[in-house]
Design a protein around this motif. Structure first.
Motif, PDB file in Angstrom:
ATOM      1  N   PRO A 210       0.978  -1.304   0.014  1.00 25.97           N
ATOM      2  CA  PRO A 210      -0.012  -0.167  -0.116  1.00 25.97           C
ATOM      3  C   PRO A 210       0.791   1.329   0.013  1.00 25.97           C
ATOM      4  CG  PRO A 210       0.117  -0.957   2.114  1.00 25.97           C
ATOM      5  CD  PRO A 210       0.721  -2.070   1.237  1.00 25.97           C
ATOM      6  N   ALA A 211       0.296   2.229  -0.964  1.00 22.16           N
ATOM      7  CA  ALA A 211       1.286   3.497  -0.789  1.00 22.16           C
ATOM      8  C   ALA A 211       0.312   4.587  -0.738  1.00 22.16           C
ATOM      9  CB  ALA A 211       1.888   3.537  -2.407  1.00 22.16           C
ATOM     10  N   GLN A 212       0.974   5.963  -0.466  1.00 25.40           N
ATOM     11  CA  GLN A 212       0.283   7.182  -0.168  1.00 25.40           C
ATOM     12  C   GLN A 212       1.016   8.170  -1.143  1.00 25.40           C
ATOM     13  OE1 GLN A 212       0.040   7.317   4.176  1.00 25.40           O
ATOM     14  NE2 GLN A 212      -1.802   8.160   3.652  1.00 25.40           N
ATOM     15  N   ASP A 213       0.280   8.882  -1.697  1.00 27.42           N
ATOM     16  CA  ASP A 213       0.918  10.077  -2.514  1.00 27.42           C
ATOM     17  C   ASP A 213       0.541  11.312  -1.956  1.00 27.42           C
ATOM     18  OD1 ASP A 213      -1.580  10.126  -3.732  1.00 27.42           O
ATOM     19  OD2 ASP A 213      -0.987  10.454  -5.767  1.00 27.42           O
ATOM     20  N   HIS A 214       1.060  12.349  -2.277  1.00 31.33           N
ATOM     21  CA  HIS A 214       0.752  13.959  -1.981  1.00 31.33           C
ATOM     22  C   HIS A 214       0.357  14.493  -3.218  1.00 31.33           C
ATOM     23  CE1 HIS A 214       2.758  14.095   2.239  1.00 31.33           C
ATOM     24  NE2 HIS A 214       3.496  13.236   1.687  1.00 31.33           N
ATOM     25  N   LYS A 215      -0.872  14.793  -3.067  1.00 27.89           N
ATOM     26  CA  LYS A 215      -1.681  15.148  -4.588  1.00 27.89           C
ATOM     27  C   LYS A 215      -1.467  16.772  -4.500  1.00 27.89           C
ATOM     28  CE  LYS A 215      -4.828  11.869  -5.718  1.00 27.89           C
ATOM     29  NZ  LYS A 215      -4.774  10.692  -4.895  1.00 27.89           N
ATOM     30  N   ARG A 216      -1.463  17.441  -3.427  1.00 30.56           N
ATOM     31  CA  ARG A 216      -1.147  19.003  -3.615  1.00 30.56           C
ATOM     32  C   ARG A 216       0.115  19.566  -3.804  1.00 30.56           C
ATOM     33  NH1 ARG A 216      -5.552  21.535  -1.406  1.00 30.56           N
ATOM     34  NH2 ARG A 216      -7.247  19.814  -1.128  1.00 30.56           N
ATOM     35  N   ILE A 217       0.172  20.784  -4.254  1.00 31.63           N
ATOM     36  CA  ILE A 217       1.321  21.615  -5.096  1.00 31.63           C
ATOM     37  C   ILE A 217       2.139  21.835  -3.687  1.00 31.63           C
ATOM     38  CG2 ILE A 217       0.235  23.731  -5.345  1.00 31.63           C
ATOM     39  CD1 ILE A 217       2.978  22.208  -7.618  1.00 31.63           C
ATOM     40  N   GLY A 218       1.584  22.212  -2.879  1.00 33.12           N
ATOM     41  CA  GLY A 218       2.077  23.217  -1.712  1.00 33.12           C
ATOM     42  C   GLY A 218       2.380  22.306  -0.381  1.00 33.12           C
ATOM     43  N   GLU A 219       3.257  22.981   0.217  1.00 34.74           N
ATOM     44  CA  GLU A 219       3.840  22.051   1.638  1.00 34.74           C
ATOM     45  C   GLU A 219       2.685  22.200   2.585  1.00 34.74           C
ATOM     46  OE1 GLU A 219       7.649  23.578   2.217  1.00 34.74           O
ATOM     47  OE2 GLU A 219       8.091  22.848   0.458  1.00 34.74           O
ATOM     48  N   GLY A 220       2.338  21.170   3.384  1.00 40.29           N
ATOM     49  CA  GLY A 220       1.141  21.108   4.125  1.00 40.29           C
ATOM     50  C   GLY A 220       0.035  20.522   3.480  1.00 40.29           C
ATOM     51  N   ASP A 221       0.294  20.072   2.277  1.00 40.96           N
ATOM     52  CA  ASP A 221      -0.881  19.514   1.484  1.00 40.96           C
ATOM     53  C   ASP A 221      -1.775  20.546   1.325  1.00 40.96           C
ATOM     54  OD1 ASP A 221       0.155  16.613   1.278  1.00 40.96           O
ATOM     55  OD2 ASP A 221      -0.217  16.589   3.262  1.00 40.96           O
ATOM     56  N   ARG A 222      -1.516  21.701   0.866  1.00 40.62           N
ATOM     57  CA  ARG A 222      -2.322  22.873   0.566  1.00 40.62           C
ATOM     58  C   ARG A 222      -1.946  23.204  -1.127  1.00 40.62           C
ATOM     59  NH1 ARG A 222      -3.096  24.746   5.997  1.00 40.62           N
ATOM     60  NH2 ARG A 222      -0.872  24.145   6.938  1.00 40.62           N
ATOM     61  N   GLY A 223      -2.966  23.780  -1.492  1.00 40.69           N
ATOM     62  CA  GLY A 223      -2.858  24.430  -3.077  1.00 40.69           C
ATOM     63  C   GLY A 223      -3.529  23.561  -3.798  1.00 40.69           C
ATOM     64  N   GLU A 224      -3.147  23.845  -5.305  1.00 39.68           N
ATOM     65  CA  GLU A 224      -3.711  23.064  -6.299  1.00 39.68           C
ATOM     66  C   GLU A 224      -3.404  21.411  -6.386  1.00 39.68           C
ATOM     67  OE1 GLU A 224      -4.414  25.129 -10.030  1.00 39.68           O
ATOM     68  OE2 GLU A 224      -2.815  26.269  -9.145  1.00 39.68           O
ATOM     69  N   ASN A 225      -4.555  20.826  -6.851  1.00 39.82           N
ATOM     70  CA  ASN A 225      -4.141  19.423  -7.032  1.00 39.82           C
ATOM     71  C   ASN A 225      -3.332  19.107  -8.085  1.00 39.82           C
ATOM     72  OD1 ASN A 225      -5.110  17.332  -5.631  1.00 39.82           O
ATOM     73  ND2 ASN A 225      -7.255  17.677  -6.097  1.00 39.82           N
ATOM     74  N   THR A 226      -2.481  18.219  -8.151  1.00 39.79           N
ATOM     75  CA  THR A 226      -1.403  17.757  -9.127  1.00 39.79           C
ATOM     76  C   THR A 226      -1.703  16.528  -9.592  1.00 39.79           C
ATOM     77  OG1 THR A 226       0.180  17.070  -7.930  1.00 39.79           O
ATOM     78  CG2 THR A 226       0.146  19.406  -8.014  1.00 39.79           C
ATOM     79  N   GLY A 227      -0.788  15.974 -10.397  1.00 46.21           N
ATOM     80  CA  GLY A 227      -0.627  14.431 -10.626  1.00 46.21           C
ATOM     81  C   GLY A 227      -0.006  13.879  -9.572  1.00 46.21           C
ATOM     82  N   GLY A 228       0.664  14.173  -8.528  1.00 44.53           N
ATOM     83  CA  GLY A 228       1.089  13.722  -7.331  1.00 44.53           C
ATOM     84  C   GLY A 228       2.609  14.423  -7.260  1.00 44.53           C
ATOM     85  N   MET A 229       2.927  14.905  -6.158  1.00 44.49           N
ATOM     86  CA  MET A 229       4.110  15.467  -5.931  1.00 44.49           C
ATOM     87  C   MET A 229       5.297  14.755  -5.091  1.00 44.49           C
ATOM     88  SD  MET A 229       4.026  18.274  -7.471  1.00 44.49           S
ATOM     89  CE  MET A 229       5.533  19.241  -6.929  1.00 44.49           C
ATOM     90  N   GLY A 230       4.806  13.439  -4.660  1.00 43.60           N
ATOM     91  CA  GLY A 230       5.865  12.459  -4.003  1.00 43.60           C
ATOM     92  C   GLY A 230       4.887  11.509  -3.666  1.00 43.60           C
ATOM     93  N   ALA A 231       5.595  10.427  -3.050  1.00 45.83           N
ATOM     94  CA  ALA A 231       4.944   9.096  -2.562  1.00 45.83           C
ATOM     95  C   ALA A 231       5.578   8.336  -1.754  1.00 45.83           C
ATOM     96  CB  ALA A 231       4.491   8.407  -3.660  1.00 45.83           C
ATOM     97  N   TYR A 232       4.975   7.301  -1.128  1.00 47.41           N
ATOM     98  CA  TYR A 232       6.022   6.532  -0.270  1.00 47.41           C
ATOM     99  C   TYR A 232       5.087   5.305   0.185  1.00 47.41           C
ATOM    100  CZ  TYR A 232       3.102   9.189   3.020  1.00 47.41           C
ATOM    101  OH  TYR A 232       1.891   9.931   3.511  1.00 47.41           O
ATOM    102  N   ALA A 233       5.964   4.152   0.335  1.00 48.05           N
ATOM    103  CA  ALA A 233       5.360   2.802   0.660  1.00 48.05           C
ATOM    104  C   ALA A 233       6.332   2.170   1.459  1.00 48.05           C
ATOM    105  CB  ALA A 233       5.252   2.080  -0.706  1.00 48.05           C
ATOM    106  N   PRO A 234       5.714   0.823   2.119  1.00 45.18           N
ATOM    107  CA  PRO A 234       4.357   0.877   2.378  1.00 45.18           C
ATOM    108  C   PRO A 234       4.044   1.525   3.591  1.00 45.18           C
ATOM    109  CG  PRO A 234       5.858  -0.863   3.614  1.00 45.18           C
ATOM    110  CD  PRO A 234       6.809   0.074   2.912  1.00 45.18           C
ATOM    111  N   THR A 235       2.829   2.352   3.388  1.00 42.54           N
ATOM    112  CA  THR A 235       2.248   3.199   4.420  1.00 42.54           C
ATOM    113  C   THR A 235       1.890   2.351   5.528  1.00 42.54           C
ATOM    114  OG1 THR A 235       0.665   4.799   5.026  1.00 42.54           O
ATOM    115  CG2 THR A 235      -0.077   3.329   3.190  1.00 42.54           C
ATOM    116  N   PRO A 236       2.202   2.723   6.752  1.00 39.55           N
ATOM    117  CA  PRO A 236       1.726   2.153   8.013  1.00 39.55           C
ATOM    118  C   PRO A 236       0.346   2.142   8.317  1.00 39.55           C
ATOM    119  CG  PRO A 236       3.141   4.213   8.661  1.00 39.55           C
ATOM    120  CD  PRO A 236       3.304   3.862   6.907  1.00 39.55           C
ATOM    121  N   ILE A 237      -0.235   3.320   7.822  1.00 40.01           N
ATOM    122  CA  ILE A 237      -1.770   3.315   7.934  1.00 40.01           C
ATOM    123  C   ILE A 237      -2.322   2.135   7.341  1.00 40.01           C
ATOM    124  CG2 ILE A 237      -3.682   4.750   7.176  1.00 40.01           C
ATOM    125  CD1 ILE A 237      -1.852   7.085   7.236  1.00 40.01           C
TER     126      ILE A 237
END
Ligand code: AMP
Ligand code: GLY
Length: 426
Positions: A210-237
């Motif tokens: 399982p993975a998670q990505d960060h869709k927003r352009i800005g730090e703190g997950d703020r601002g416009e949606n993008t195709g994805g600004m970063g990701a990580y796996a395996p998410t402990p959630i």
């Protein structure tokens, strides 16, 4: 084996890179590929459009390609798999009928409701007036979605009634052309999003990490949606218990519901889930393909040869495969984007520092690059600087050490990728 990968992003670079790690794979051809796939050993690009079915088929037959892997959703939704299968080629990716699970949100929602798969409540409209009165009655926040493929831009999470009404109008006024014949209005869910990608042969379905990505352009997950600004796996959630519930309540139910519609789904099924603080989840969307940039953090942790898994899906013998083997530890990727993205941005900037970044131990997947004597930017998301480590702290530290070596005019990246994990662990 000779493999053809269709697509040109970071996901396709990661697929080609992973496939080439197997001793069984002699050569990979990317259609059309990018500056990264042009530069890899035993890999080359072929300049054809991803929906040039005839061109792709002629090339694959002439070159005796053993496996064709489809990256993006658009050729899948247009039926590339059906076409290439009819020419006798082996294709990893669902048929046109199966790809409706991504290409029509109304179709996917009906399937989920009929199969009792947890998902947000929703209503469907084909005219603006009743859609707007529904918004008035239900209030905000509320989610407005165009039915069809809209390059990730068809969803508005509206926090004011005005926004919701504008989103309804934009869809019915044809902003997404045929994708906007129907509008879905959904309850707004809150929590964290988790991407569960699974491999299936239509009978058996097995989740990847399982993975998670960060869709927003800005730090703190703020601002416009993008195709994805970063990701990580395996998410402990996504705990073991969570993944067992997803397997039973989402993945198996979906494959069974597809089979009940006479759809034999072979490829990747991607479930985008919203997970509440108490661990309850609902499906936000299905995709009929690998996620981008999730693939760039899942594949570096995969031990089992990828082409073996893909062929097992195509030949419907996934059940006989041993469990998918994974490396321990974690992977993270940070996206280097063009200044201005996701709005207008310039292309053609010279990229430096990739060799220096690689010397730090990172893998640099190219997303929007081109080799034109020198390596230049050619898209909004340019590079995915990817690292693995014993844990998230190590992987993230390394990915950032790598990206700091890289430079191009107006390069932008988020400095807080993985913050939810680091917060989670503390
Ligand atoms: P989709 O293409 O349906 O996944 O939507 C794109 C993005 O919109 C998702 O990744 C979420 O961030 C957001 N989204 C979609 N549906 C909902 C919902 N029902 N509630 C809250 N956010 C949503
Ligand atoms: N990372 C989101 C997607 O691939 O749709």
């Amino acid at each position: 084996m000779k493999i053809l990968v269709v697509g040109s992003g970071g996901r396709e670079h990661a697929l080609a890179w992973k496939l080439l790690q197997s001793s069984q794979v002699e050569q990979v051809v990317c259609v059309p590929g990018n500056g990264g796939t042009a530069n890899m050993n035993r890999c080359r690009n072929l300049c054809l459009a991803v929906d040039d079915f005839e061109g792709i088929s002629n090339f694959a037959l002439k070159e005796a390609i053993n496996l064709v892997v489809i990256g993006p959703e658009v050729p899948l939704a247009k039926g590339i798999t059906d076409y290439l299968n009819s020419k006798g080629l082996k294709v990893f990716g669902p048929t046109k009928a199966a790809a409706q699970i991504e290409a029509s949100k109304v179709w996917a929602k009906t399937l989920m409701q009929e199969a009792n798969i947890p998902t947000a409540n929703c209503a469907v409209f084909n005219r603006p007036t009743p859609a707007k009165s529904y918004v008035k009655d239900h209030g905000v926040p509320i989610v407005i979605k165009a039915d069809g493929l809209a390059a990730g831009k068809g969803v508005t999470v509206a926090t004011t009634k005005n926004q919701a009404v504008e989103a309804v109008d934009a869809i019915f006024q044809g902003q997404f052309s045929k994708a906007g014949e129907f509008v879905l209005i959904e309850e707004c869910l809150s929590g964290q999003e988790v991407s569960v990608l699974a491999l299936t042969d239509g009978l058996t379905i097995r989740a990847l990490l399982p993975a998670q990505d960060h869709k927003r352009i800005g730090e703190g997950d703020r601002g416009e949606n993008t195709g994805g600004m970063g990701a990580y796996a395996p998410t402990p959630i996504a705990t073991v218990n969570f993944m067992e519930r997803v397997q039973k309540q989402v993945l198996e139910k979906t494959i069974n519901a597809l089979r009940a519609r006479n759809i034999d789904y072979r490829g990747v099924l991607y479930a985008g889930l919203m997970v509440s603080a108490s661990g309850e989840f609902k499906v936000l969307e299905f995709n009929c393909r690998f996620g981008d940039p999730e693939t760039q953090v899942i594949l570096p942790l995969l031990e089992t040869p990828l082409e073996e898994l893909m062929l097992a899906c195509i030949e419907q013998r996934l059940e006989q495969m041993p469990p998918i083997a994974w490396k321990s530890g974690a992977a993270a990727t940070v996206v280097a984007a063009s200044g201005g993205y996701p709005q207008a941005y310039e292309k053609g900037k010279v990229i430096t520092g990739i060799t220096e970044a690689q010397a730090q131990g990172v893998t640099v997947f190219h997303a929007g690059t081109k080799l034109d004597r020198q390596l230049i930017t050619d898209g909004g998301r340019v590079l995915n600087v990817t690292a693995t480590g014993e844990n998230f702290e190590q992987a993230l530290r390394l990915a950032y050490a790598g990206i700091e070596q890289i430079n191009f005019d107006r390069m932008y990246y988020r400095r807080d990728i993985g913050h939810r994990i680091l917060d989670f662990g503390s």
